[in-house]
Motif scaffolding. Sequence first.
Motif, PDB file in Angstrom:
ATOM      1  N   PRO A 263      50.250  59.385 -99.074  1.00 40.14           N
ATOM      2  CA  PRO A 263      50.504  58.034 -99.595  1.00 40.14           C
ATOM      3  C   PRO A 263      50.928  57.063 -98.489  1.00 40.14           C
ATOM      4  O   PRO A 263      51.775  57.398 -97.665  1.00 40.14           O
ATOM      5  CB  PRO A 263      51.643  58.248-100.598  1.00 40.14           C
ATOM      6  CG  PRO A 263      52.251  59.567-100.255  1.00 40.14           C
ATOM      7  CD  PRO A 263      51.155  60.387 -99.657  1.00 40.14           C
ATOM      8  N   GLY A 264      50.297  55.890 -98.457  1.00 38.35           N
ATOM      9  CA  GLY A 264      50.707  54.834 -97.534  1.00 38.35           C
ATOM     10  C   GLY A 264      50.111  54.911 -96.147  1.00 38.35           C
ATOM     11  O   GLY A 264      50.172  53.933 -95.406  1.00 38.35           O
ATOM     12  N   VAL A 265      49.532  56.063 -95.773  1.00 38.63           N
ATOM     13  CA  VAL A 265      48.933  56.174 -94.431  1.00 38.63           C
ATOM     14  C   VAL A 265      47.526  56.756 -94.529  1.00 38.63           C
ATOM     15  O   VAL A 265      47.190  57.451 -95.487  1.00 38.63           O
ATOM     16  CB  VAL A 265      49.782  57.059 -93.478  1.00 38.63           C
ATOM     17  CG1 VAL A 265      51.160  56.462 -93.276  1.00 38.63           C
ATOM     18  CG2 VAL A 265      49.882  58.487 -93.993  1.00 38.63           C
ATOM     19  N   GLY A 266      46.694  56.477 -93.538  1.00 36.70           N
ATOM     20  CA  GLY A 266      45.324  56.973 -93.522  1.00 36.70           C
ATOM     21  C   GLY A 266      45.270  58.494 -93.393  1.00 36.70           C
ATOM     22  O   GLY A 266      46.039  59.088 -92.632  1.00 36.70           O
ATOM     23  N   VAL A 418      41.046  53.077 -99.989  1.00 35.75           N
ATOM     24  CA  VAL A 418      42.506  53.110 -99.779  1.00 35.75           C
ATOM     25  C   VAL A 418      42.829  53.680 -98.398  1.00 35.75           C
ATOM     26  O   VAL A 418      43.637  53.109 -97.648  1.00 35.75           O
ATOM     27  CB  VAL A 418      43.207  53.927-100.887  1.00 35.75           C
ATOM     28  CG1 VAL A 418      44.664  54.212-100.513  1.00 35.75           C
ATOM     29  CG2 VAL A 418      43.139  53.177-102.216  1.00 35.75           C
ATOM     30  N   GLU A 419      42.185  54.781 -98.029  1.00 38.98           N
ATOM     31  CA  GLU A 419      42.502  55.378 -96.726  1.00 38.98           C
ATOM     32  C   GLU A 419      42.097  54.441 -95.588  1.00 38.98           C
ATOM     33  O   GLU A 419      42.767  54.350 -94.564  1.00 38.98           O
ATOM     34  CB  GLU A 419      41.821  56.753 -96.582  1.00 38.98           C
ATOM     35  CG  GLU A 419      42.282  57.780 -97.617  1.00 38.98           C
ATOM     36  CD  GLU A 419      43.803  57.882 -97.745  1.00 38.98           C
ATOM     37  OE1 GLU A 419      44.494  57.925 -96.706  1.00 38.98           O
ATOM     38  OE2 GLU A 419      44.312  57.890 -98.893  1.00 38.98           O
ATOM     39  N   TRP A 420      40.996  53.711 -95.784  1.00 39.22           N
ATOM     40  CA  TRP A 420      40.538  52.762 -94.750  1.00 39.22           C
ATOM     41  C   TRP A 420      41.515  51.601 -94.610  1.00 39.22           C
ATOM     42  O   TRP A 420      41.885  51.217 -93.506  1.00 39.22           O
ATOM     43  CB  TRP A 420      39.131  52.253 -95.113  1.00 39.22           C
ATOM     44  CG  TRP A 420      38.458  51.514 -93.998  1.00 39.22           C
ATOM     45  CD1 TRP A 420      37.841  52.066 -92.908  1.00 39.22           C
ATOM     46  CD2 TRP A 420      38.302  50.085 -93.867  1.00 39.22           C
ATOM     47  NE1 TRP A 420      37.324  51.068 -92.114  1.00 39.22           N
ATOM     48  CE2 TRP A 420      37.589  49.847 -92.665  1.00 39.22           C
ATOM     49  CE3 TRP A 420      38.701  48.998 -94.646  1.00 39.22           C
ATOM     50  CZ2 TRP A 420      37.256  48.569 -92.221  1.00 39.22           C
ATOM     51  CZ3 TRP A 420      38.376  47.715 -94.209  1.00 39.22           C
ATOM     52  CH2 TRP A 420      37.662  47.502 -93.005  1.00 39.22           C
ATOM     53  N   VAL A 421      41.934  51.043 -95.740  1.00 37.52           N
ATOM     54  CA  VAL A 421      42.883  49.923 -95.686  1.00 37.52           C
ATOM     55  C   VAL A 421      44.222  50.390 -95.106  1.00 37.52           C
ATOM     56  O   VAL A 421      44.830  49.702 -94.278  1.00 37.52           O
ATOM     57  CB  VAL A 421      43.072  49.282 -97.077  1.00 37.52           C
ATOM     58  CG1 VAL A 421      44.213  48.266 -97.066  1.00 37.52           C
ATOM     59  CG2 VAL A 421      41.777  48.607 -97.535  1.00 37.52           C
ATOM     60  N   GLU A 422      44.678  51.561 -95.515  1.00 27.34           N
ATOM     61  CA  GLU A 422      45.940  52.078 -94.965  1.00 27.34           C
ATOM     62  C   GLU A 422      45.832  52.279 -93.452  1.00 27.34           C
ATOM     63  O   GLU A 422      46.772  51.991 -92.702  1.00 27.34           O
ATOM     64  CB  GLU A 422      46.323  53.401 -95.652  1.00 27.34           C
ATOM     65  CG  GLU A 422      46.769  53.207 -97.104  1.00 27.34           C
ATOM     66  CD  GLU A 422      47.060  54.514 -97.840  1.00 27.34           C
ATOM     67  OE1 GLU A 422      47.675  54.470 -98.910  1.00 27.34           O
ATOM     68  OE2 GLU A 422      46.651  55.601 -97.347  1.00 27.34           O
ATOM     69  N   LEU A 425      45.582  48.657 -91.675  1.00 21.94           N
ATOM     70  CA  LEU A 425      46.396  47.635 -92.342  1.00 21.94           C
ATOM     71  C   LEU A 425      46.771  46.471 -91.422  1.00 21.94           C
ATOM     72  O   LEU A 425      46.593  45.304 -91.777  1.00 21.94           O
ATOM     73  CB  LEU A 425      47.667  48.278 -92.926  1.00 21.94           C
ATOM     74  CG  LEU A 425      48.593  47.294 -93.664  1.00 21.94           C
ATOM     75  CD1 LEU A 425      47.899  46.727 -94.901  1.00 21.94           C
ATOM     76  CD2 LEU A 425      49.905  47.964 -94.057  1.00 21.94           C
ATOM     77  N   ALA A 426      47.284  46.778 -90.237  1.00 23.14           N
ATOM     78  CA  ALA A 426      47.767  45.701 -89.357  1.00 23.14           C
ATOM     79  C   ALA A 426      46.617  44.763 -88.989  1.00 23.14           C
ATOM     80  O   ALA A 426      46.750  43.530 -89.056  1.00 23.14           O
ATOM     81  CB  ALA A 426      48.396  46.296 -88.106  1.00 23.14           C
ATOM     82  N   ASP A 427      45.464  45.330 -88.626  1.00 18.63           N
ATOM     83  CA  ASP A 427      44.305  44.496 -88.266  1.00 18.63           C
ATOM     84  C   ASP A 427      43.813  43.683 -89.456  1.00 18.63           C
ATOM     85  O   ASP A 427      43.473  42.513 -89.323  1.00 18.63           O
ATOM     86  CB  ASP A 427      43.152  45.366 -87.754  1.00 18.63           C
ATOM     87  CG  ASP A 427      43.353  45.730 -86.284  1.00 18.63           C
ATOM     88  OD1 ASP A 427      44.126  45.030 -85.607  1.00 18.63           O
ATOM     89  OD2 ASP A 427      42.747  46.719 -85.836  1.00 18.63           O
ATOM     90  N   LEU A 428      43.778  44.322 -90.609  1.00 17.19           N
ATOM     91  CA  LEU A 428      43.299  43.610 -91.798  1.00 17.19           C
ATOM     92  C   LEU A 428      44.215  42.444 -92.128  1.00 17.19           C
ATOM     93  O   LEU A 428      43.756  41.352 -92.479  1.00 17.19           O
ATOM     94  CB  LEU A 428      43.217  44.573 -92.994  1.00 17.19           C
ATOM     95  CG  LEU A 428      42.037  45.535 -92.945  1.00 17.19           C
ATOM     96  CD1 LEU A 428      42.208  46.643 -93.984  1.00 17.19           C
ATOM     97  CD2 LEU A 428      40.733  44.783 -93.210  1.00 17.19           C
ATOM     98  N   ASP A 517      46.350  44.667-103.846  1.00 12.28           N
ATOM     99  CA  ASP A 517      47.684  45.098-104.269  1.00 12.28           C
ATOM    100  C   ASP A 517      48.548  45.590-103.108  1.00 12.28           C
ATOM    101  O   ASP A 517      49.769  45.530-103.176  1.00 12.28           O
ATOM    102  CB  ASP A 517      47.576  46.236-105.305  1.00 12.28           C
ATOM    103  CG  ASP A 517      46.794  45.829-106.548  1.00 12.28           C
ATOM    104  OD1 ASP A 517      46.527  44.625-106.710  1.00 12.28           O
ATOM    105  OD2 ASP A 517      46.445  46.720-107.338  1.00 12.28           O
ATOM    106  N   PHE A 518      47.906  46.126-102.073  1.00 10.32           N
ATOM    107  CA  PHE A 518      48.640  46.748-100.964  1.00 10.32           C
ATOM    108  C   PHE A 518      48.670  45.848 -99.735  1.00 10.32           C
ATOM    109  O   PHE A 518      49.700  45.733 -99.074  1.00 10.32           O
ATOM    110  CB  PHE A 518      47.963  48.088-100.630  1.00 10.32           C
ATOM    111  CG  PHE A 518      48.614  48.901 -99.547  1.00 10.32           C
ATOM    112  CD1 PHE A 518      49.841  49.534 -99.762  1.00 10.32           C
ATOM    113  CD2 PHE A 518      48.000  49.064 -98.299  1.00 10.32           C
ATOM    114  CE1 PHE A 518      50.430  50.300 -98.766  1.00 10.32           C
ATOM    115  CE2 PHE A 518      48.592  49.826 -97.305  1.00 10.32           C
ATOM    116  CZ  PHE A 518      49.803  50.455 -97.537  1.00 10.32           C
ATOM    117  N   ALA A 519      47.528  45.183 -99.433  1.00  9.38           N
ATOM    118  CA  ALA A 519      47.428  44.414 -98.186  1.00  9.38           C
ATOM    119  C   ALA A 519      47.543  42.908 -98.396  1.00  9.38           C
ATOM    120  O   ALA A 519      47.616  42.167 -97.420  1.00  9.38           O
ATOM    121  CB  ALA A 519      46.117  44.754 -97.480  1.00  9.38           C
TER     122      ALA A 519
END
Length: 772
Positions: A263-266, A418-422, A425-428, A517-519
């Motif tokens: 959860p929360g990380v790739g 989800v795994e890609w966004v996690e 995340l910083a770049d997105l 919801d996350f980013a």
Amino acid sequence: MNMGALQPGRVAGWRTVMLCALAPLLTLRAAAEPAAGAAPFLGYSAGSSATEDGWEKRFRAAIVPATIRENMRRLSARPHHVGSPYDKDNAEWILAQFKAWGYDARIETFNVLFPTPKIRVLEMLEPTAFHAVLKESVVASDPTSGQTDEQLPTYNAYSADGNVTAPLVYVNFGSREDYVELDRLGISVKGAIVIARYGQSWRGIKPKVAAEHGAIGCIIYSDPGGDGYVKGDAYPSGGWRPADGVQRGSVMDTDYPGDPLTPGVGALPGAKRLALKDAKTLTKIPVLPISYADALPLLSALQGPVAPEAWRGALPITYHLGPGPAKVHLQVASNWDIKPIYDVIATLRGGVMPDQWVIRGNHHDAWVNGAEDPISGQAAMLEEARVMGELHHQGWVPARTIIYCAWDGEEPGLLGSVEWVETHLADLQRHAVAYINSDGNDRGYLSAGGTQDLQRFVSGVALEVQDPETNMSVFARSHLAAIAKAKDADERSDLRKRSDLVLEALGDGSDFTAFQDFAGISTLDLSFAGEEDGDQYHSIYDDFHWYTQFVDTDFVYGRALSETAGSAIMRLADADLIPVDYAPQAEAIARYESELEKLLKDKQDEFTERNLELQEGVFAATNDPRRPLLPPPAETIPPYINFAPMKNAIDLLTKSAARFSAALAGFTARGSPALPAKSLVLLNADLLQISRLFLNPHGLPERPWFKNQIYAPGAYTGYGAKPIAAVREYMDEKKWREAEGQVPQVSVAIEAAAAGIDRAAADFESALAGTL
Ligand SMILES: [Zn+2]
């Protein structure tokens, strides 16, 4: 996945309606056509708008339905679930396509928990013996239905392993309200196995609520009233689910989507992984989906009270609740393997603002062949990307960078996105302008959901796309359908005043979830739906043979999706100024707040009335001793909640949104003069960050993965949105003080967004005055 498409009534006599009621639309249409000398596209100067219009027209004219059809034939030719050979084969084929079209493309691989069935047993031991088949039969006329070696058996992914024997209880849809009713009927499911029908609540909620009430196993079946012979002829003579059709699907709990172990990380090599026993999102009890052919003997064997009228399905039996005398044995065990998933990521680099990213995605994995879910969307997205590559060869270079994503692992739990966004995340959060999602696509009306900062933008795009079945734009058709299905005169009157399509808030249920919801990235979800002649959701019959007979047979709605999503991507990518308008978003958030107040008032009234009726003896007087009902419990009347901080914050938001809209109007009213490049750079930098301001890094109180304070799914609704969930979910739990405790932090997020919009508006005013 993406169920619950809009089902409006037929729009009859639209021409007459159009003459008298479409004045605002006609104005907007004129406004969207720079060729007619009117205002440019949102976020464009007159000159750049005319150029954009030219490229978009070429884009839409080049979309070929036959290519979408061929994409579908290829991608759905064999079963392609996570971990299967054809899943990887499809990813590699998609990669090769993107490369051939001139994209910089690669596959990103993650390693995720993906259980597959090892043992599935369902049998009735009493009062008679019956062994469930748990298998969909081969249809002779359907060439892929016989690919039994590669088909994933019927199961619910992330069900707990278990081996249980117990009396059976019928629980309707298995929602929380259904258990309140069961309590009044004096029926407990403690120690029982429940059987619920598909529909209403999301499937993962059914075993969750059953376990909370003490059930030890859960069976979910497809009642013919939901998607079977009641709707139309069953497959193969018609398009609807046949007697042995089964809906597979994930029952992963809603604490967080994505890989249960990370959860929360790739889920990359070296990522810290939870032990299986610590993964919060697996069910507590074993679950198995079945057909109504398998359910019928079980339901027929139940006795006990007759089910309330609204609970009865469409099988030719009298529905009883039990418990028993039917006694069943349910055994489920999975192979708890880590499997690779393959996201295809393809980039077309921007020529002017390469560090601003416009992202488009649709998943490619399916439960079986998945012609509708998800290949109808994927095939249309690929056609979009092909034509954009062609335009690129002809000299079109998007101003911003475009990123196409073909996600893997959506079906089990949005794993690929989800795994890609996690992971990124910083770049997105630094670069992403917006994310546009699609999933299954059918026929009918444009259905659009998302963050309402894009509402005016997407409405403008929808004006340009022609509906294949009528002589109107997909905007007009969707708008008129909304009038046709409006619930009352007030709603119709509101709709008639609007010059935009109202975007429904998204919860989760497809790959937009992590973005929104996350980013905190502005999001759209697009599809055409409402005129289906069948449904084979998550069955072996959702295949090319079925889709080309009963759904979008000539792929003209595939073309409409390509045109709508592709035009939106191009227009976002090329706009001088990110084409957002916050007035509709402020309006939506104000509506969500007033819904909270109404919810509180309704609960106060309902509980006051109920307590009064208990005192008066109403329940005792109306109880039929032959069909006894227990009175509902007395309730504590909810206290008043102080929403003032939120209302003040929304006031600020509304004012800054109006200030920004006024600057935007000034920009378009000026006609030709473009803003200097350095002003645009500053303004775009302002705008890029605003949707992030709705995030709280600590997330929702009970579900910290969900950072967005406005947009989130409900813990007990699954796919559906629960706007302002931090407050609303506690209200649903009757935890009024906790709900009030969340008001300040939601208000802080709204105030931050208001301040961000105000800053952008001030810079915009300076830019227009030539002083930025
Ligand atoms: Zn899907």
